[in-house]
Design a protein around this motif. Structure first.
Motif, PDB file in Angstrom:
ATOM      1  N   LYS A 104       0.855  -1.325   0.111  1.00 10.86           N
ATOM      2  CA  LYS A 104      -0.009   0.005   0.068  1.00 10.86           C
ATOM      3  C   LYS A 104       0.705   1.449  -0.009  1.00 10.86           C
ATOM      4  O   LYS A 104       0.418   2.409  -0.325  1.00 10.86           O
ATOM      5  CB  LYS A 104      -1.008   0.018   1.216  1.00 10.86           C
ATOM      6  N   LYS A 105       2.024   1.016   0.493  1.00 12.87           N
ATOM      7  CA  LYS A 105       2.939   2.222   0.466  1.00 12.87           C
ATOM      8  C   LYS A 105       2.692   3.464   1.180  1.00 12.87           C
ATOM      9  O   LYS A 105       2.894   4.771   0.670  1.00 12.87           O
ATOM     10  CB  LYS A 105       3.378   2.541  -0.973  1.00 12.87           C
ATOM     11  N   PRO A 106       2.180   3.316   2.387  1.00 15.24           N
ATOM     12  CA  PRO A 106       2.142   4.632   3.272  1.00 15.24           C
ATOM     13  C   PRO A 106       3.519   5.252   3.470  1.00 15.24           C
ATOM     14  O   PRO A 106       4.689   4.423   3.506  1.00 15.24           O
ATOM     15  CB  PRO A 106       1.411   4.315   4.466  1.00 15.24           C
ATOM     16  N   GLU A 107       3.695   6.420   3.834  1.00 19.31           N
ATOM     17  CA  GLU A 107       4.969   6.895   4.374  1.00 19.31           C
ATOM     18  C   GLU A 107       5.125   6.479   5.893  1.00 19.31           C
ATOM     19  O   GLU A 107       4.065   6.756   6.849  1.00 19.31           O
ATOM     20  CB  GLU A 107       5.134   8.370   4.413  1.00 19.31           C
ATOM     21  N   ILE A 108       6.338   5.621   6.381  1.00 14.89           N
ATOM     22  CA  ILE A 108       6.406   5.090   7.580  1.00 14.89           C
ATOM     23  C   ILE A 108       7.616   5.735   7.958  1.00 14.89           C
ATOM     24  O   ILE A 108       8.684   5.707   7.520  1.00 14.89           O
ATOM     25  CB  ILE A 108       6.382   3.403   7.428  1.00 14.89           C
ATOM     26  N   ILE A 109       7.519   6.266   9.171  1.00 14.08           N
ATOM     27  CA  ILE A 109       8.690   7.184   9.851  1.00 14.08           C
ATOM     28  C   ILE A 109       9.013   6.492  11.151  1.00 14.08           C
ATOM     29  O   ILE A 109       7.904   6.349  12.006  1.00 14.08           O
ATOM     30  CB  ILE A 109       8.318   8.495   9.958  1.00 14.08           C
ATOM     31  N   HIS A 110      10.353   6.185  11.393  1.00 14.16           N
ATOM     32  CA  HIS A 110      10.494   5.623  12.895  1.00 14.16           C
ATOM     33  C   HIS A 110      11.248   6.823  13.380  1.00 14.16           C
ATOM     34  O   HIS A 110      12.435   7.066  13.186  1.00 14.16           O
ATOM     35  CB  HIS A 110      11.524   4.566  12.433  1.00 14.16           C
ATOM     36  N   GLN A 111      10.639   7.295  14.250  1.00 18.25           N
ATOM     37  CA  GLN A 111      10.814   8.628  15.073  1.00 18.25           C
ATOM     38  C   GLN A 111      10.030   8.757  16.323  1.00 18.25           C
ATOM     39  O   GLN A 111       8.695   8.306  16.041  1.00 18.25           O
ATOM     40  CB  GLN A 111      10.834   9.731  14.099  1.00 18.25           C
ATOM     41  N   ASP A 112      10.202   9.672  17.055  1.00 19.21           N
ATOM     42  CA  ASP A 112       9.346  10.102  18.042  1.00 19.21           C
ATOM     43  C   ASP A 112       8.364  11.166  17.621  1.00 19.21           C
ATOM     44  O   ASP A 112       8.724  11.933  16.468  1.00 19.21           O
ATOM     45  CB  ASP A 112       9.916  10.552  19.356  1.00 19.21           C
ATOM     46  N   PHE A 113       6.948  10.939  17.749  1.00 21.20           N
ATOM     47  CA  PHE A 113       6.249  11.997  17.247  1.00 21.20           C
ATOM     48  C   PHE A 113       6.324  13.250  17.250  1.00 21.20           C
ATOM     49  O   PHE A 113       5.809  14.126  16.424  1.00 21.20           O
ATOM     50  CB  PHE A 113       4.555  11.464  17.081  1.00 21.20           C
ATOM     51  N   ALA A 114       6.932  13.877  18.365  1.00 21.27           N
ATOM     52  CA  ALA A 114       7.083  15.410  18.576  1.00 21.27           C
ATOM     53  C   ALA A 114       8.072  15.974  17.594  1.00 21.27           C
ATOM     54  O   ALA A 114       7.799  16.859  17.047  1.00 21.27           O
ATOM     55  CB  ALA A 114       7.729  15.645  19.961  1.00 21.27           C
ATOM     56  N   SER A 115       9.229  14.960  17.136  1.00 25.41           N
ATOM     57  CA  SER A 115      10.098  15.275  16.244  1.00 25.41           C
ATOM     58  C   SER A 115       9.403  15.399  14.813  1.00 25.41           C
ATOM     59  O   SER A 115       9.579  16.486  13.989  1.00 25.41           O
ATOM     60  CB  SER A 115      11.297  14.417  16.240  1.00 25.41           C
ATOM     61  N   VAL A 116       8.421  14.451  14.642  1.00 24.54           N
ATOM     62  CA  VAL A 116       8.029  14.321  13.292  1.00 24.54           C
ATOM     63  C   VAL A 116       6.938  15.481  13.220  1.00 24.54           C
ATOM     64  O   VAL A 116       7.032  15.960  12.164  1.00 24.54           O
ATOM     65  CB  VAL A 116       7.240  12.907  13.168  1.00 24.54           C
ATOM     66  N   VAL A 117       6.115  15.689  14.232  1.00 28.20           N
ATOM     67  CA  VAL A 117       5.295  16.805  13.868  1.00 28.20           C
ATOM     68  C   VAL A 117       6.014  18.199  13.449  1.00 28.20           C
ATOM     69  O   VAL A 117       5.606  19.034  12.810  1.00 28.20           O
ATOM     70  CB  VAL A 117       4.387  17.091  15.328  1.00 28.20           C
ATOM     71  N   GLN A 118       6.957  18.754  14.352  1.00 27.43           N
ATOM     72  CA  GLN A 118       7.894  19.817  14.063  1.00 27.43           C
ATOM     73  C   GLN A 118       8.262  19.533  12.493  1.00 27.43           C
ATOM     74  O   GLN A 118       8.118  20.677  11.696  1.00 27.43           O
ATOM     75  CB  GLN A 118       8.894  19.856  14.909  1.00 27.43           C
ATOM     76  N   GLU A 119       8.821  18.338  12.095  1.00 24.77           N
ATOM     77  CA  GLU A 119       9.315  18.356  10.814  1.00 24.77           C
ATOM     78  C   GLU A 119       8.391  18.582   9.820  1.00 24.77           C
ATOM     79  O   GLU A 119       8.251  19.186   8.633  1.00 24.77           O
ATOM     80  CB  GLU A 119      10.084  17.063  10.689  1.00 24.77           C
ATOM     81  N   LEU A 120       7.227  17.846   9.901  1.00 25.81           N
ATOM     82  CA  LEU A 120       5.983  17.798   8.956  1.00 25.81           C
ATOM     83  C   LEU A 120       5.483  19.361   8.785  1.00 25.81           C
ATOM     84  O   LEU A 120       4.962  19.788   7.734  1.00 25.81           O
ATOM     85  CB  LEU A 120       4.940  16.866   9.132  1.00 25.81           C
TER      86      LEU A 120
END
Ligand SMILES: C[S@@+](CC[C@H](N)C(=O)[O-])C[C@H]1O[C@@H](n2cnc3c(N)ncnc32)[C@H](O)[C@@H]1O
Length: 332
Positions: A104-120
């Motif tokens: 299905k190819k979703p974007e899968i990210i191994h990271q804490d979500f606080a860092s991901v949220v700031q990046e996105l």
């Protein structure tokens, strides 16, 4: 409830809700969730689908995708897995998600979500659906080697991301008595924190979860009538500190609300009162009848699991769901 929509043959989000005497909303029947039971049974699944109302073509961000229980159902309804972002800080969960959703190819990210949220957010990414199902997964609690379980013997680890950070052992064996007591009182809401901290320090070094559980049990004692292990609060406190869990939520909530598209929905499931209070406050800061409100609450009271769900998923016992919908951007 999980019947196909008769006109479109798509899965339905419809949920019949009852209101309990205390005002909390519960679903009338959840027995169909047994069908999705695997390693981890997603909690409050019917309610999540009801409030997030996934629709065809929508962009979905799952901050704690875990074993993909909620994600699978939501992506089946958006029909756009490639527009989904699935986050988890646990490598085992990531491996599982990559295998489960390989086609299905979703974007899968191994990271804490606080860092991901700031990046996105810095990239201007926006979503129609945001879900955070906080805390640990069943595989965390069921595998002794991770050190989360009060009943299984394992090393004092408790890191969700085992590639970095301090372990529970670092805290238990190195923090001074006053700091230990403060952690256990504040994050475990444990009234006997001082006594427990004193006993921990007296018994060092402590290397295993069973050693710690026994020391806490003998200093705190079993509460009369309580079915819960007396070390549960101390384990919760250590886990929160090891994974910096409250800061993760505090940092992320305001940005998450900004990242919602107009009419976008956000749902957060928490498992203890410290988390729930933070989520309630973060939603309240943006909701209400004020001229500058940006969201409308979909749940005035937190939604909890029905008796039917608790029969097959006792871990849903402390789950509380809060949801909101975006009405406008700040300053509009
Ligand atoms: C309750 S489980 C989620 C289960 C998932 N909703 C499902 O249906 O399978 C919580 C997951 O969130 C992850 N997690 C918790 N806090 C996190 C954080 N701050 N950042 C990223 N992942 C986190 C944990 O590793 C765990 O896999």
């Amino acid at each position: 409830m999980y019947q196909k929509n008769q006109n479109t043959n798509e899965p339905s989000n419809k949920l019949s809700l009852d209101r309990r005497n205390d005002g909390v909303l519960i679903s009338k029947s959840q027995s169909e969730q047994r069908l999705t039971a695997g390693q981890h049974i997603p909690v409050l699944l019917s309610e999540v689908l009801h409030f997030l109302e996934p629709r065809k073509g929508e962009f979905y961000l799952d901050l704690t995708a875990g074993y993909g229980g909620h994600a699978k159902e939501i992506m089946e309804r958006t029909f756009q897995p490639k527009q989904a972002v699935l986050v988890d800080r646990d490598q085992k969960a990531i491996d599982y998600l990559e295998q489960q959703f390989a086609g299905k190819k979703p974007e899968i990210i191994h990271q804490d979500f606080a860092s991901v949220v700031q990046e996105l957010s810095s990239k201007g990414r926006q979503f129609d659906i945001i879900l955070a199902d906080l805390g640990v997964s069943s595989p965390h609690l069921d595998s002794a080697s991770r050190g989360f379980s009060v009943r299984l013997d394992g090393p004092l680890d408790m890191r969700m991301d085992q590639s970095k950070g301090i372990t529970a052992s670092d805290i238990v064996n190195n923090y001074d008595e006053a700091k230990l007591a403060e952690i256990i009182r504040r994050y475990g809401e444990e009234p006997r924190a001082n006594r427990i901290a004193r006993e921990i320090v007296a018994h060092r070094p402590i290397t295993t979860t069973q050693q710690l559980a026994k020391i806490v049990a003998s200093s705190a004692g079993w509460r009369s009538g309580s079915k819960h292990h007396p070390a549960i609060r101390t384990f919760q406190a250590l886990r929160i500190v090891v994974n910096d869990e409250l800061a993760q939520i505090e940092i992320s909530m305001p940005t998450l609300i900004k990242m919602l598209k107009p009419n976008g929905r956000i749902a957060v499931i928490s498992f203890h009162s410290l988390e729930d209070r933070m989520i309630k406050r973060a939603f309240a800061d943006e909701a209400g009848d004020r001229y500058d409100s940006t969201i409308k609450l979909l749940t005035k009271q937190p939604v909890t699991a029905s008796d039917a769900e608790l029969v097959f998923n006792p871990r849903a016992r402390s789950a509380k769901l809060r949801a909101a919908v975006k009405i406008k951007k700040k300053g509009e």
